[in-house]
Enzyme design. Structure first.
Site, PDB file in Angstrom:
ATOM      1  N   CYS A  76       8.727   0.626  -1.491  1.00  0.00           N
ATOM      2  CA  CYS A  76       8.590   1.059   0.098  1.00  0.00           C
ATOM      3  C   CYS A  76       7.016   0.861   0.720  1.00  0.00           C
ATOM      4  O   CYS A  76       6.780  -0.123   0.791  1.00  0.00           O
ATOM      5  CB  CYS A  76       9.147   2.488   0.295  1.00  0.00           C
ATOM      6  N   HIS A 176      14.484   1.671  -1.528  1.00  0.00           N
ATOM      7  CA  HIS A 176      14.287   2.771  -2.306  1.00  0.00           C
ATOM      8  C   HIS A 176      15.282   2.453  -3.617  1.00  0.00           C
ATOM      9  O   HIS A 176      16.295   2.733  -3.675  1.00  0.00           O
ATOM     10  CB  HIS A 176      14.425   4.126  -1.863  1.00  0.00           C
ATOM     11  N   GLU A 178      15.185   3.840  -6.538  1.00  0.00           N
ATOM     12  CA  GLU A 178      15.472   5.232  -7.072  1.00  0.00           C
ATOM     13  C   GLU A 178      16.471   6.051  -6.378  1.00  0.00           C
ATOM     14  O   GLU A 178      17.208   6.752  -6.817  1.00  0.00           O
ATOM     15  CB  GLU A 178      14.318   5.832  -7.567  1.00  0.00           C
TER      16      GLU A 178
END
EC number: 4.3.2.10
Length: 197
Positions: A76, A176, A178
């Site tokens: 990001c 992202h 994750e």
């Protein structure tokens, strides 16, 4: 061993937990001198680019990152900070990824770009292994890297922008991973497996 660089501008835990789900326990580091002892590193980031770059400079990170010769990936805002310049605060960045970051031209769409979106124009690379344009990843951003030769994958939201970039041992993901479910887990596994030539 993976280092997560703690600049104070990111949700470190979500990134750490994502790697732990893959069987890897990263170490959060706050001292640039620690970086050289790790096999690979993550530069996460959220918030304003100018504030984040100031924290990197105050912490002595730019030189350590420039001298690092193993895989290092920004996530990001971390990806944007690896580029040459960002219009968010008119800031000179770390310069590891060629190209500039500009406000995303969204047209009639809502800004920031938030939610799931497809990747496209995917180039073959160890970081894009088993990834195709039918899969989606999760974005939250209003600035983006303008596509160039370092772009490994792009996305379209009002206009085209780079979703994954790489240059030498440096890489970045605008979204992202994750928070991107199975696709994100595959991308993080690809980073774990990435061997430099």
């Amino acid at each position: 061993m993976i280092a997560i660089i703690n600049t104070g501008c990111a949700n470190i835990n979500s990134v750490r937990f994502a790697f732990e789900r893959l069987g890897v326990t990263p170490e959060v580091i706050t001292d640039p001198a620690q970086l050289q002892h790790f096999e690979r590193a993550i530069l996460p980031g959220v918030g304003h680019a100018k504030v984040a770059m100031e924290r990197l400079k105050q912490g002595g990170w730019p030189q350590a990152i420039a001298e690092y010769d193993k895989p290092l990936m920004g996530i990001c805002l971390g990806m944007q900070l690896l580029c040459e310049h960002t219009n968010e605060g008119d800031v000179t960045c770390l310069g590891m990824i060629p190209g500039n970051v500009q406000l995303l031209e969204v047209g009639e769409l809502t800004s920031p770009h938030m939610g799931w979106n497809n990747l496209n124009n995917i180039k073959a690379h160890p970081l894009t292994k088993r990834i195709d344009q039918h899969q989606q990843v999760y974005f939250v951003h209003s600035f983006a890297h303008t596509p160039n030769d370092s772009s490994l994958a792009q996305c379209e939201y009002g206009s085209a922008f780079s979703a994954i970039v790489a240059n030498d041992n440096y890489a970045g993901m605008q979204f992202h991973p994750e928070r991107s479910a199975k696709v994100g887990a595959q991308l993080l596994q690809n980073f774990i497996d990435w061997q430099l030539p």
